[in-house]
Design a protein around this motif. Structure first.
Motif, mmCIF file in Angstrom:
data_model
loop_
_atom_site.group_PDB
_atom_site.id
_atom_site.type_symbol
_atom_site.label_atom_id
_atom_site.label_comp_id
_atom_site.label_asym_id
_atom_site.label_seq_id
_atom_site.Cartn_x
_atom_site.Cartn_y
_atom_site.Cartn_z
ATOM 1 N N VAL A 80 11.410 -16.782 -29.182
ATOM 2 C CA VAL A 80 12.591 -15.991 -29.515
ATOM 3 C C VAL A 80 13.614 -16.142 -28.393
ATOM 4 O O VAL A 80 13.290 -15.991 -27.209
ATOM 5 N N TYR A 81 14.835 -16.463 -28.776
ATOM 6 C CA TYR A 81 15.890 -16.684 -27.788
ATOM 7 C C TYR A 81 16.118 -15.409 -26.978
ATOM 8 O O TYR A 81 16.411 -14.354 -27.519
ATOM 9 N N GLY A 82 15.918 -15.518 -25.663
ATOM 10 C CA GLY A 82 16.069 -14.380 -24.765
ATOM 11 C C GLY A 82 14.751 -13.783 -24.325
ATOM 12 O O GLY A 82 14.712 -13.043 -23.336
ATOM 13 N N ALA A 83 13.659 -14.084 -25.048
ATOM 14 C CA ALA A 83 12.351 -13.512 -24.710
ATOM 15 C C ALA A 83 11.830 -14.079 -23.395
ATOM 16 O O ALA A 83 12.132 -15.209 -23.015
ATOM 17 N N VAL A 84 11.010 -13.278 -22.712
ATOM 18 C CA VAL A 84 10.322 -13.734 -21.511
ATOM 19 C C VAL A 84 8.856 -13.953 -21.836
ATOM 20 O O VAL A 84 8.336 -13.435 -22.828
ATOM 21 N N LEU A 85 8.180 -14.723 -20.999
ATOM 22 C CA LEU A 85 6.746 -14.961 -21.156
ATOM 23 C C LEU A 85 5.976 -13.841 -20.466
ATOM 24 O O LEU A 85 6.170 -13.582 -19.278
ATOM 25 N N SER A 86 5.119 -13.153 -21.229
ATOM 26 C CA SER A 86 4.298 -12.064 -20.692
ATOM 27 C C SER A 86 2.941 -12.148 -21.370
ATOM 28 O O SER A 86 2.676 -11.492 -22.365
ATOM 29 N N GLN A 87 2.062 -12.959 -20.829
ATOM 30 C CA GLN A 87 0.843 -13.362 -21.521
ATOM 31 C C GLN A 87 -0.190 -12.245 -21.622
ATOM 32 O O GLN A 87 -0.323 -11.411 -20.727
ATOM 33 N N ALA A 88 -0.934 -12.276 -22.734
ATOM 34 C CA ALA A 88 -1.908 -11.230 -23.006
ATOM 35 C C ALA A 88 -3.192 -11.402 -22.222
ATOM 36 O O ALA A 88 -3.755 -10.433 -21.732
ATOM 37 N N ALA A 89 -3.692 -12.628 -22.139
ATOM 38 C CA ALA A 89 -4.991 -12.858 -21.507
ATOM 39 C C ALA A 89 -4.930 -12.525 -20.026
ATOM 40 O O ALA A 89 -4.061 -13.016 -19.308
ATOM 41 N N PRO A 90 -5.844 -11.684 -19.526
ATOM 42 C CA PRO A 90 -5.797 -11.289 -18.110
ATOM 43 C C PRO A 90 -5.825 -12.467 -17.147
ATOM 44 O O PRO A 90 -5.198 -12.433 -16.104
ATOM 45 N N ASP A 91 -6.575 -13.554 -17.512
ATOM 46 C CA ASP A 91 -6.666 -14.697 -16.606
ATOM 47 C C ASP A 91 -5.470 -15.634 -16.727
ATOM 48 O O ASP A 91 -5.410 -16.666 -16.081
ATOM 49 N N ARG A 92 -4.492 -15.281 -17.584
ATOM 50 C CA ARG A 92 -3.293 -16.103 -17.747
ATOM 51 C C ARG A 92 -2.043 -15.399 -17.214
ATOM 52 O O ARG A 92 -1.004 -16.009 -17.068
ATOM 53 N N ARG A 93 -2.129 -14.085 -16.948
ATOM 54 C CA ARG A 93 -0.946 -13.357 -16.529
ATOM 55 C C ARG A 93 -0.637 -13.665 -15.070
ATOM 56 O O ARG A 93 -1.509 -13.915 -14.252
ATOM 57 N N SER A 94 0.624 -13.609 -14.765
ATOM 58 C CA SER A 94 1.095 -13.947 -13.424
ATOM 59 C C SER A 94 1.729 -12.730 -12.779
ATOM 60 O O SER A 94 2.293 -11.866 -13.450
#
Length: 258
Positions: A101-115
């Motif tokens: 989605v244009y404007g969305a940020v990446l906020s990953q669900a998996a605990p081992d993938r979040r930054s």
């Protein structure tokens, strides 16, 4: 906050923004810039008139003991065009870079993938946040439940998921927006005592991930829409009781068991 401006179809042609958007409609955009961290869309030339949205009428899904509201996509699009919601993509980085989605940020669900660099962590906890994924709303409900548990007070997920957004040609950006990956279905069984827990599928080389709930009888069904992943790609399937690796074509033709 200063947001970029979306132009109507009378002001810019689709060819001018090739690679930035999905299908048609009037939601055409000027070429975007990188570095979005606020989750807001650009400004639109035409903004919907304000209307009442009864969020108490939304369905819910329970994830990690938290009731997560499922916002209909037409409501999310209304909020989006009015700049009244921050948008967070709960999928993996590879999927996000391909199309989001244009404007969305990446906020990953998996605990081992979040930054620790997740921009959502810097947003006010009373702002309206809408998460999404493509399955249509399992990863997003996981991420939303995490945010709610962390004190965010106004969190929703797109009920129909990202691929309905894609189908409608709503504003998107990415390096492969026109592509909708094949849907691979991986079914499995585990201990019925694990009902309500999560089963995960991962493609480690591209760090793409998907998840689903384990049902009351211990079965689960994972829907994988991974970019540049084929029948011979190695997929890891994980439940709380086992982890199995195999070629996607094999996992998708049998029942995964520990």
């Amino acid at each position: 906050m200063k947001r970029r401006t979306f132009l109507t179809s009378s002001a810019v042609s689709l060819s001018a923004v090739a690679g930035c958007l999905g299908g048609g409609g009037s939601d055409l955009a000027v070429t975007p810039t990188d570095g979005d961290v606020d989750g807001y869309p650009p400004e639109f030339g035409e903004v919907p008139e304000k209307r009442t949205v009864d969020t108490s009428s939304f369905g819910t899904v329970t994830e990690n003991g938290v009731k997560v509201p499922l916002a209909p996509i037409d409501v999310v699009h209304y909020w989006y065009k009015r700049g009244e919601a921050r948008i967070a993509d709960a999928r993996g980085e590879r999927s996000y870079k391909a199309s989001h989605v244009y404007g969305a940020v990446l906020s990953q669900a998996a605990p081992d993938r979040r930054s620790s660099a997740d921009p959502v962590m810097d947003w006010p906890k009373d702002d309206r946040i809408v998460c999404y994924c493509g399955c249509p709303h399992h990863l997003s409900s996981i991420r939303a439940s995490q945010l709610i548990n962390e004190g965010y007070q106004n969190v929703y997920v797109i009920d129909e998921g990202f691929w309905e957004w894609h189908k409608r040609g709503y504003p998107m950006r990415g390096n492969d927006v026109s592509n909708k990956p094949k849907n691979w279905v991986v079914s499995g069984e585990t201990d019925a005592a694990l009902a309500g827990r999560n089963a995960w599928a991962r493609h480690r080389p591209s760090e793409q991930v998907e998840s689903t709930d384990i049902t009351d009888d211990g079965s689960y069904e994972l829907h994988l829409k991974f970019h540049e992943v084929g029948p011979d790609s190695t997929i890891e399937v994980e439940t709380p009781s086992y982890t199995v690796e195999g070629k996607l074509k094999d996992l998708a033709t049998g029942t995964v068991q520990g």
